[in-house]
Design an enzyme around this catalytic site. Sequence first.
Site, PDB file in Angstrom:
ATOM      1  CG  LEU A  22      -2.043  -1.229   0.860  1.00 42.36           C
ATOM      2  CD1 LEU A  22      -2.705  -1.036   2.908  1.00 42.36           C
ATOM      3  CD2 LEU A  22      -2.790  -0.631  -0.079  1.00 42.36           C
ATOM      4  N   GLY A  23       2.074   1.212   0.484  1.00 42.73           N
ATOM      5  CA  GLY A  23       2.778   2.026   0.383  1.00 42.73           C
ATOM      6  C   GLY A  23       3.933   2.200   1.605  1.00 42.73           C
ATOM      7  N   GLY A  26       8.833   6.610   6.606  1.00 38.73           N
ATOM      8  CA  GLY A  26       9.912   6.268   7.463  1.00 38.73           C
ATOM      9  C   GLY A  26      10.365   5.886   8.242  1.00 38.73           C
ATOM     10  CG  MET A  27       7.280   5.263  11.666  1.00 36.67           C
ATOM     11  SD  MET A  27       6.234   5.079  13.371  1.00 36.67           S
ATOM     12  CE  MET A  27       7.465   3.343  13.711  1.00 36.67           C
ATOM     13  N   GLY A  28       8.517   2.645   7.783  1.00 34.83           N
ATOM     14  CA  GLY A  28       8.557   0.656   7.357  1.00 34.83           C
ATOM     15  C   GLY A  28       7.433   0.665   6.118  1.00 34.83           C
ATOM     16  CB  VAL A  30       1.803   0.407   4.780  1.00 36.06           C
ATOM     17  CG1 VAL A  30       0.579   0.317   4.830  1.00 36.06           C
ATOM     18  CG2 VAL A  30       2.492   1.308   5.649  1.00 36.06           C
ATOM     19  CE  LYS A  44       2.573   2.376   9.408  1.00 38.30           C
ATOM     20  NZ  LYS A  44       1.900   4.391   9.538  1.00 38.30           N
ATOM     21  CG  ASP A 138       2.923  13.147   8.552  1.00 40.17           C
ATOM     22  OD1 ASP A 138       3.140  14.368   7.949  1.00 40.17           O
ATOM     23  OD2 ASP A 138       3.019  12.365   8.331  1.00 40.17           O
TER      24      ASP A 138
END
Length: 538
Positions: A22-23, A26-28, A30, A44, A138
């Site tokens: 899905l995308g 910055g964190m990882g 999805v 995620k 965010d």
Amino acid sequence: MSTPLRPGDPATLGRYELAGRLGEGGMGTVFLGRGPDGRPVAIKMVRPELAYESEFRARFRSEVNRAKQVPPFSTAEVLDADPDHEPPYLVVEFVDGPSLAAEVREKGPLTGAALHSVAVGTATALTAIHSAGVIHRDLKPGNVLFARGGIKVIDFGIAQAFDATSQHTRTDQMVGTVAYMAPERFDPKDGRPVTAAADIFAWGAVVAYAATGRTPFAADSAPATAMRILTQPPDLTGLPQSLLGPVERALAKEPQDRPTARELLDLLLAGSVPGPVSPAPQSSPAPQSSPAEHAVPIPPEADTMMMVAATAAPEKPRRHRTRAAVAAGAAVLLVAAGVGAVLRYMGVAGGFDAAGDAPSTPASASATAKPGPAKSVTPEEKLKKIMTGKHRTLIHVVEIDRDFALEGRYSELEAKDGTGAKSEFALVPAGVDHLIRALYDPNGPEVCLGIRLIPNEAAKIVPTTCDTSEGTLFELFPTKRKDDQGRPTYYITSDRHGSLQWRADPGEFYVDHTGDAEPATTFSFVDRGPMPSPSPGR
């Protein structure tokens, strides 16, 4: 919309089967997944390098527990998480609906009941999030989704674990998206932590975007946008009177002057709002573009964005669009309690004036000026004219000493000797990014470079229409090296899809993520003179 899994992606995470991407942020990464009951979910997966930090895992566990307490109305419900898995992951409700960003981009600003639904729905979501002791950090149009039954806000709850981990608390990093960031996030005072008031500021910017199709501090670059957030009142031209009071209060410079989420919701539901705090500057609304014909499927924006400043040690290129800090003119250094930050975008935007535009000469001055010797144009001035779409350019591939070439609308991008119109391009500014417009046919329809996704292969560069989308927007990220002619070099990257690179065998351009490694290909820009009138520069 999901894209296929890539080689190296896991097939499962815990008890969840992965079906697509899905995308990435910055964190990882999805993923679109399915639970044992077949229900679609968004998963995620935390980046492996973060997973090795014990402090991150502890904060991740704490934030997940808080996020689970958020009532699931107007928010994507947190369903599951495993902080001890290798790597850790979080499972949330999959919202099958377009984002506010996509709706406004494709259909134009919202009006009437649809606009008020977004305002009330996001305020309701923030009320629920803040009541659980969570700060979103965010909130932006890409994180506001249209779901069956109403608005859903996503991507809340674990940004603080990332932002506050020991390795990620340097003064040159933060989580957020520049156009929706509160002033105190650029200029923190006395080390005070981010509060829920920063989300309220973001709400004001999101509602203004939904109503007008532009952000209230919009400028031609991230540094100029940040400077306007810090120093200028918002431009709320076009915002309906019923929302003007709440949005102006939400966009107050000082956190203590903003309402809480509950107060904001009460104002909206009561339909009686205080008058404006101060008059907003009036200007003509930005023209709306036609619906975009995307070069690639666009997944929802699915993660917070890490911002890294130019004052940090030399960084490898990142896929995160916004960076913390501010520059205006050559640069403005913000200092608070001895701590400053400067945007990485200075390499591109340093030549802009405070508004992000190239300096201009008043008509009265030009009418009275006496003729003098022609002033030679410096390389820096030429580069600025290229970057603002005022000059044509060759795009030079440094490592192979060749140049971009596009023969026609149905040709793939090639590396040639830099001769003829087929090798001339214009870099058309689009916010902090650029469209790369081909100039081989000045009398034909506009053609730009775009990204074509190919299942189980690296993405390719192909000609497409010049609509702004995640498949046509490229970031020009400056390196610290120069080419053999002394020109600055850049990485060309896509926020979603990775870095543009050259592969000698079979001799082609492609786009792919490089992880922690630097891309092998860099580019420089060779001035080819002014654009014909009218220029594609914006």
